[in-house]
Design a protein around this motif. Structure first.
Motif, PDB file in Angstrom:
ATOM      1  N   LEU A 506       0.822  -1.206   0.000  1.00 49.65           N
ATOM      2  CA  LEU A 506       0.000   0.000   0.000  1.00 49.65           C
ATOM      3  C   LEU A 506       0.855   1.254   0.000  1.00 49.65           C
ATOM      4  CD1 LEU A 506      -2.158  -2.124   0.497  1.00 49.65           C
ATOM      5  CD2 LEU A 506      -3.087  -0.691   2.329  1.00 49.65           C
ATOM      6  N   TRP A 507       2.006   1.215   0.719  1.00 48.90           N
ATOM      7  CA  TRP A 507       2.920   2.363   0.672  1.00 48.90           C
ATOM      8  C   TRP A 507       3.383   2.611  -0.761  1.00 48.90           C
ATOM      9  CZ3 TRP A 507       2.382   5.406   4.372  1.00 48.90           C
ATOM     10  CH2 TRP A 507       2.468   5.060   5.729  1.00 48.90           C
ATOM     11  N   GLU A 508       3.732   1.541  -1.459  1.00 52.25           N
ATOM     12  CA  GLU A 508       4.263   1.704  -2.814  1.00 52.25           C
ATOM     13  C   GLU A 508       3.191   2.210  -3.778  1.00 52.25           C
ATOM     14  OE1 GLU A 508       7.246   1.596  -5.808  1.00 52.25           O
ATOM     15  OE2 GLU A 508       7.296   1.607  -3.615  1.00 52.25           O
ATOM     16  N   LEU A 509       1.969   1.698  -3.645  1.00 46.09           N
ATOM     17  CA  LEU A 509       0.873   2.216  -4.468  1.00 46.09           C
ATOM     18  C   LEU A 509       0.671   3.713  -4.215  1.00 46.09           C
ATOM     19  CD1 LEU A 509      -1.793  -0.642  -4.116  1.00 46.09           C
ATOM     20  CD2 LEU A 509      -0.698   0.088  -6.241  1.00 46.09           C
ATOM     21  N   ALA A 510       0.695   4.090  -2.949  1.00 47.19           N
ATOM     22  CA  ALA A 510       0.495   5.499  -2.602  1.00 47.19           C
ATOM     23  C   ALA A 510       1.626   6.359  -3.132  1.00 47.19           C
ATOM     24  CB  ALA A 510       0.381   5.652  -1.089  1.00 47.19           C
ATOM     25  N   LYS A 511       2.830   5.828  -3.116  1.00 45.35           N
ATOM     26  CA  LYS A 511       3.981   6.587  -3.614  1.00 45.35           C
ATOM     27  C   LYS A 511       3.812   6.927  -5.090  1.00 45.35           C
ATOM     28  CE  LYS A 511       8.352   6.537  -5.521  1.00 45.35           C
ATOM     29  NZ  LYS A 511       8.974   5.868  -6.670  1.00 45.35           N
ATOM     30  N   GLN A 512       3.387   5.937  -5.881  1.00 46.57           N
ATOM     31  CA  GLN A 512       3.238   6.177  -7.309  1.00 46.57           C
ATOM     32  C   GLN A 512       2.081   7.130  -7.596  1.00 46.57           C
ATOM     33  OE1 GLN A 512       3.544   2.972 -10.064  1.00 46.57           O
ATOM     34  NE2 GLN A 512       4.935   1.794  -8.805  1.00 46.57           N
ATOM     35  N   VAL A 513       0.971   6.965  -6.892  1.00 48.23           N
ATOM     36  CA  VAL A 513      -0.164   7.858  -7.116  1.00 48.23           C
ATOM     37  C   VAL A 513       0.152   9.262  -6.608  1.00 48.23           C
ATOM     38  CG1 VAL A 513      -2.591   8.254  -6.585  1.00 48.23           C
ATOM     39  CG2 VAL A 513      -1.798   5.942  -7.066  1.00 48.23           C
TER      40      VAL A 513
END
Length: 580
Positions: A506-513
């Motif tokens: 979830l951290w990585e998804l948030a980083k890209q968005v």
């Protein structure tokens, strides 16, 4: 006591990384543009809004879940503006660096201080933490929440929901709020999350004394403000609006300041949703005009009377500017949750297509631009004219690259590489293709678009240290951004074997968005030419079959297979015309 945020200790605002560093590489453009942009005056859509600065500083990874790393957004200080008179700005998370692998990532956090007390957001907060050494860091479990080096890595869904709700002495870190609100829709619908948050808030009020209720009310208003301002499209669901109304009643009851803040928040939300509705109606109307077919498909007499792009605009830089207007206008209406909604849980009571409509409209714009380029090239009667249009679009693509508009750049390259255009060998022989080959090299898909990703990093670094509005522009190749997020979701499990949610993912998804939110906020600095814009978004374009037939009529078939193809296309298109 366990940490209450994904980070340990108190937080001090981080100075923007590299602000004093003059060694940042700039976009490696083989071209230069000396034109100075003029300030933009208006938005193409009535009621359109401008996005605020992205306040979310999510933990950084370096390509943990993809084969090639997209540039990281440099840490910046963001000033949090709240209508809430009680609340103070939440802390900013320090920038983190980590090495990680799918399913298990180790975050190495630097904190400005250690040993600060923080209240636990878990029912088992008072229980002794289970701590063990693992590799070079410490893994600690606090009830149903697991941390590694004081960073949240996994937890049960119930614990994450409780971790979202503020109390008298606790408010969740903004990066956590953004990350969980963004990705929670992988596990439950926003309405379900809102219902459970409402329930926890009401229970908290029932069990508290009036003084404590008055203390926590502004924090609950702040949480709802972050939700409505960052994910306003969630509230197109009438059930969400009813929950918001109920929360206004329960949270702000007896507190004049909180009541006023809730009313202002609701007004802003309604205004935002109204602007979205106007935008969607405008796009639908433009698409309806664009769907009108030309009176003659490829009659040489008919095409001679048709306006082409050069009759509307013969300056490549101006056309690139107008393309950038369209790109930024449409980007600004894409909700960050739409990236996750494409593969999130489906709600049978809602129109799922509506939840991703702005993202899909932007992808459709890319396709339209590609077909427009191919149509403009295949339409002219004379070979010399076709060659001139090819050279013009090469120059437009070059200017898009210089601006940082990679989406239009890729759409133009795609249109020029479509088979009906590529087969026009006699036309291409009249074109100097040196510049086009350089641009193709920049967008070469080999090695997972490594050349493009390098150019994107350069444009991002230029944006972070920009001294003008034009230098701030970064418009990514959007289909690749969607692909990166899709493969991140598909390539890494959302739940761990113990049933916990994999918060590293979830951290990585948030980083890209979050990177997208930074790019989306830019206001186009160029003057708007409505005549050019109207042409770009409404002029009819050929379908794939029509393009092939137009290409054959521009330069005849070279072999029997192409002759058979032309004969078949003529017959089928004539039949379609007669039926319509």
């Amino acid at each position: 006591m366990p940490p209450t945020t994904p980070y340990a200790g108190k937080f001090s605002s981080c100075a923007p990384y590299g602000n004093n560093n003059n060694n940042h590489p700039q976009p490696q453009s083989p071209y230069r543009s000396n034109s100075v942009p003029k300030p933009g005056r208006e938005n193409v859509y009535n009621g359109a809004f401008s996005a605020a600065d992205n306040p979310y500083d999510v933990p950084q990874h370096h390509g943990a879940y993809r084969s090639a790393s997209v540039s990281s957004v440099t840490a910046k200080e963001h000033r949090y503006v709240s209508e809430n008179p009680y609340s103070s700005p939440p802390p900013h998370s320090p920038r983190q660096h980590s090495t990680s692998c799918p399913g298990r990532a180790y975050r190495h956090t630097t904190s400005s201080s250690s040993g600060s007390e923080q209240s636990c957001r878990n029912n088992n907060a008072t229980a002794a933490a289970k701590v063990r050494l693992y590799g070079h860091g410490i893994t600690a479990s606090y009830g149903e929440m697991c941390y590694h080096d004081n960073s949240l890595v996994s937890a049960s869904l119930e614990a994450l929901i409780q971790h979202l709700v503020p109390t008298v002495d606790y408010y969740p870190d903004r990066s956590y709020v953004f990350t969980f609100l963004l990705s929670s829709r992988l596990f439950l619908h926003p309405y379900e999350l809102m219902t459970r948050v409402c329930h926890l808030c009401v229970e908290q009020q029932r069990s508290g004394d009036p003084e404590r209720i008055q203390t926590v009310a502004p924090k609950l208003v702040q949480l709802l403000t972050e939700w409505t301002e960052t994910f306003p499209y969630d509230f197109r669901d009438e059930r969400m609006m009813r929950c918001l109304k109920d929360m206004t009643h329960h949270v702000a009851r007896g507190d004049e300041y909180s009541w006023r803040a809730m009313q202002q928040m609701t007004q802003r939300l309604i205004k935002r949703l109204s602007a979205l509705g106007q935008y969607e109606e405008a796009v639908a109307a433009l698409n309806a005009v664009a769907m009108e077919r030309p009176a003659s498909l490829k009659s040489k007499q008919g095409s001679a009377q048709r306006n082409d792009v050069l009759s509307v605009c013969d300056d490549p830089f101006v056309l690139a500017q107008q393309l950038t207007h369209i790109e930024l206008d449409r980007l600004s209406f894409i909700g960050p949750e739409e990236f996750i909604q494409t593969f999130a849980m489906k709600d049978p009571l809602e129109n799922h297509k509506r939840k991703t409509s702005n993202l899909e409209a932007y992808v459709n714009w890319f396709n339209r631009l590609s077909y427009l380029v191919a149509t403009e090239i295949c339409m002219p009667v004379k070979k010399k004219h076709r060659a001139r249009i090819i050279e013009f679009f090469i120059d437009v693509a070059q200017e898009c690259f210089n601006i940082g508009n990679f989406n239009s750049l890729m759409a133009i390259i795609t249109g020029m590489n479509m088979s009906p255009v590529a087969r026009l060998k006699k036309t291409w022989n009249k074109v100097n293709t040196d510049k086009f080959e350089i641009l193709e090299h920049q967008m070469d898909p080999s090695s997972n678009f490594s050349n493009y990703r390098t150019a994107l990093r350069g444009a991002t670094q230029r944006s972070e240290t920009a001294h003008s509005s034009q230098e701030k522009i970064v418009i990514p190749f959007f289909s690749l951004l969607i692909k990166d997020i899709y493969f991140l979701n598909e390539g890494c499990a959302s739940r761990l074997p113990n049933g916990h949610i994999n918060f590293e993912k979830l951290w990585e998804l948030a980083k890209q968005v979050s990177e997208f939110l930074v790019w989306r906020q830019v206001i186009c600095p160029f003057d708007r030419d409505r005549r050019i814009l109207q042409y770009l978004v409404t002029t009819p374009v050929f379908s794939e079959d029509e393009l092939h037939l137009a290409s054959y009529e521009s330069e005849g078939p070279e072999n029997n297979m192409e002759k058979d193809s032309r004969r078949s296309l003529r017959s089928s298109l004539l039949h379609r015309e007669n039926r319509s």
